[in-house]
Design a protein around this motif. Structure first.
Motif, PDB file in Angstrom:
ATOM      1  N   TYR A 186       0.829  -1.200   0.000  1.00 19.67           N
ATOM      2  CA  TYR A 186       0.000   0.000   0.000  1.00 19.67           C
ATOM      3  C   TYR A 186       0.866   1.253   0.000  1.00 19.67           C
ATOM      4  O   TYR A 186       2.023   1.232   0.427  1.00 19.67           O
ATOM      5  N   VAL A 187       0.271   2.341  -0.473  1.00 20.56           N
ATOM      6  CA  VAL A 187       0.849   3.673  -0.354  1.00 20.56           C
ATOM      7  C   VAL A 187      -0.038   4.434   0.625  1.00 20.56           C
ATOM      8  O   VAL A 187      -1.269   4.331   0.566  1.00 20.56           O
TER       9      VAL A 187
ATOM     10  N   ARG B 242      -0.917  -0.343  -3.859  1.00 18.67           N
ATOM     11  CA  ARG B 242       0.191   0.079  -4.714  1.00 18.67           C
ATOM     12  C   ARG B 242      -0.019  -0.378  -6.156  1.00 18.67           C
ATOM     13  O   ARG B 242       0.234   0.374  -7.093  1.00 18.67           O
TER      14      ARG B 242
ATOM     15  N   LEU C 115       5.994   4.730  -0.089  1.00 21.34           N
ATOM     16  CA  LEU C 115       6.194   4.490  -1.518  1.00 21.34           C
ATOM     17  C   LEU C 115       7.605   3.935  -1.700  1.00 21.34           C
ATOM     18  O   LEU C 115       8.583   4.658  -1.580  1.00 21.34           O
TER      19      LEU C 115
END
Length: 204
Positions: A49-50, A106, A83
């Motif tokens: 995930y971001v 992501r 990120l």
């Protein structure tokens, strides 16, 4: 330096899901609340995930082999973190205070970037910003003297807390008067923590 904060709010990253019409339609966004001190993700965990801070504040850090904690960055409202250029997180991230975080998968972000130039450009901007932060941090740790490091950190503390340097200085003087901090050396530029318990009581 230590704080990943843009002094100009107009230059803050857009919130995830605000990166073009295609992105708004395809992003699958979730929001989670983390209590103060809660871990958001751990070092070496899959970077699936971001993340973006909606409310509160987050710090990212590494635990060194001798048990010390090295802070990588502080992330405030609007800041995007997590990120990675690899498959795993290089740092641990935790909430400094009660914090709300928005996250997007992501892989979804990467797919949208392939079709939306706005998203692709924003991802490049985020990557460039993270690289600049890392370069500044390396300079701080590797080339500056101890006095220069402390000066840079005090400037960052002021920015992070939204205070002036004078206010930070007064707060340090107050802690000194309470016997929590001590100033040593001929120039009194060294700070010694005298009473960690009392200091912790102020951070409630």
């Amino acid at each position: 330096m230590f704080v990943n904060v843009n002094a100009n709010p107009t230059n803050r990253p857009k919130f995830l899901g605000e990166h073009g019409s295609l992105a708004r339609a395809q992003f699958l966004l979730s929001e989670y609340k983390y209590n103060r001190g809660a871990e958001i993700f751990g070092e070496a965990e899959p970077a699936e995930y971001v993340y973006q801070v909606v409310e509160g504040a987050v710090r990212s850090y590494k635990l060194l082999s001798d048990g010390r904690r090295q802070i990588g960055a502080f992330h405030l409202v609007g800041d995007i973190f997590g990120l990675e250029n690899g498959l795993a997180h290089r740092f641990t991230a935790e909430a400094i205070v009660d914090t709300t975080v928005r996250l997007a998968k992501r892989v979804s972000l990467e797919h949208v970037a392939e079709e939306d130039a706005t998203v692709a450009r924003d991802l490049l901007d985020m990557t460039t910003s993270n690289l600049q932060h890392a370069e500044n941090h390396m300079l701080l740790l590797g080339r500056k003297t101890s006095l220069e490091r402390v000066a840079a950190f005090l400037l960052d503390i002021a920015d992070y807390l939204g205070l002036t340097l004078e206010t930070v200085s007064r707060a340090l003087s107050c802690l000194h008067e309470k016997g929590i901090l001590g100033f040593v050396g001929q120039t009194q530029r060294q700070i010694v923590l005298l009473d960690r318990t009392e200091l912790a009581k102020l951070d409630l």
